[in-house]
Design a protein around this motif. Structure first.
Motif, PDB file in Angstrom:
ATOM      1  N   ALA A   1      46.047  13.570  31.743  1.00 35.18           N
ATOM      2  CA  ALA A   1      45.924  13.223  33.254  1.00 35.18           C
ATOM      3  C   ALA A   1      47.167  13.355  33.862  1.00 35.18           C
ATOM      4  O   ALA A   1      47.122  14.057  35.114  1.00 35.18           O
ATOM      5  N   THR A   2      48.302  13.342  33.298  1.00 35.52           N
ATOM      6  CA  THR A   2      49.539  13.742  34.096  1.00 35.52           C
ATOM      7  C   THR A   2      49.805  15.212  34.225  1.00 35.52           C
ATOM      8  O   THR A   2      50.053  15.604  35.469  1.00 35.52           O
ATOM      9  N   THR A   3      49.493  16.112  33.242  1.00 31.31           N
ATOM     10  CA  THR A   3      50.023  17.305  33.411  1.00 31.31           C
ATOM     11  C   THR A   3      48.380  18.204  33.781  1.00 31.31           C
ATOM     12  O   THR A   3      48.405  19.319  34.185  1.00 31.31           O
ATOM     13  N   GLY A   4      47.119  17.407  33.414  1.00 29.50           N
ATOM     14  CA  GLY A   4      46.146  17.952  33.863  1.00 29.50           C
ATOM     15  C   GLY A   4      45.571  19.226  32.781  1.00 29.50           C
ATOM     16  O   GLY A   4      44.634  20.129  32.891  1.00 29.50           O
ATOM     17  N   LEU A   5      46.174  18.993  31.436  1.00 24.66           N
ATOM     18  CA  LEU A   5      46.138  20.020  30.495  1.00 24.66           C
ATOM     19  C   LEU A   5      45.457  19.422  29.461  1.00 24.66           C
ATOM     20  O   LEU A   5      45.714  18.159  29.093  1.00 24.66           O
ATOM     21  N   MET A   6      44.637  20.177  28.461  1.00 25.98           N
ATOM     22  CA  MET A   6      44.537  19.511  27.006  1.00 25.98           C
ATOM     23  C   MET A   6      45.624  19.977  25.954  1.00 25.98           C
ATOM     24  O   MET A   6      46.225  20.784  26.233  1.00 25.98           O
TER      25      MET A   6
END
Length: 273
Positions: free
Chosen positions: A112-117
């Protein structure tokens, strides 16, 4: 617990033990020494397997037949555990010609912090080339858990001789619609592997994300089918990874009389001539 301690029922490659030793042509003693270690961490170690540091306690190996030498390691608070290289061995069956061991579960999680998988665990890969083992096509299933998840299993050498895909989704990310015990594409997917597979790797399709789908992680692994029961809790907790500390049981078939360039059929012909 979703993983039950059941013996694998699938029949693998089985060759009668005494003829197999004769076929080996003197590469291992028919009667090992009487002082061999035959148990480690509660797991029985039947001949032709043996502990690697005890000469003569296992059938001899060569470049095309490896796997009879096992290691008994002290794991501290967990006590002694039996290993084939880095795989923890759970059971060795002479009757079925199979070994059960643990292998990594691959996880792919939304940050959720980076918005990446991101990949959050060691890969669920295995390479058995040169060993006596082959992955059991009857006992294992490629298993994928998640919402909006697509995962692949294929050869480790990047040669497209084998690739399979399994996808799992959730209707609108609504976990209440999931059914415990069902693995048919809703939150969970399973598919078969081909016979004789000796290596594989697992990877996720990066175009699919679990963001906003009710769970933060997707999982994929080759798993012993009889010891897996899907639970909806796997999608909103770490229960699937926790079941075996990030590893799941896998079944491999093994055989003695498979020398370089020889098949089981040719071995049987030698024994009958």
């Amino acid at each position: 617990m979703a993983f039950n301690t059941l013996a694998a029922a699938a029949v693998g490659i089985v060759i009668a033990l005494q003829p197999a030793f004769d076929l080996a042509g003197g590469v291992g003693a028919l009667v090992p020494p009487g002082n061999c270690t035959r148990e480690c961490g509660g797991v029985e170690i039947p001949y032709p397997f043996g502990i690697d540091i005890e000469d003569g306690c296992q059938i001899a190996e060569n470049q095309t037949r490896q796997g009879f030498k096992l290691a008994c390691r002290d794991k501290g608070s967990r006590g002694k555990r039996l290993y084939y290289i880095n795989q923890e061995v759970l059971d060795i069956s002479l009757q079925h010609g199979q070994v059960r061991w643990l292998n990594n579960i691959s996880s792919y999680c939304y940050n959720a912090t980076t918005g990446l998988m991101e990949t959050k665990s060691p890969p669920s890969n295995m390479d058995l080339q040169g060993a006596i083992f082959r992955l059991s096509d009857t006992a294992n299933k490629f298993t994928v858990i998640g919402c909006k998840t697509l995962a692949y299993i294929g050869d480790t050498d990047d040669v497209s001789s084998y690739t399979a895909v399994c996808g799992a989704t959730c209707k609108g990310g609504n976990l209440s619609l999931l059914t415990d015990g069902a693995c048919e594409g809703i939150g969970c997917c399973r598919t078969a592997i081909p016979r004789g597979l000796e290596n594989y790797r697992v990877w996720f399709d990066q175009n699919f994300s679990t963001k906003g789908m009710g769970g933060s992680c997707s999982y994929a692994a080759l798993v012993e089918a009889s010891n897996f029961t899907f639970s909806a809790s796997y999608l909103n907790s770490s229960a699937f990874m926790d079941a075996y500390g990030g590893q799941a049981p896998v079944v491999v078939d093994w055989a003695i009389g498979t020398l370089a360039g020889e098949t089981c059929e040719s071995a049987r012909t030698k024994l009958s001539s």
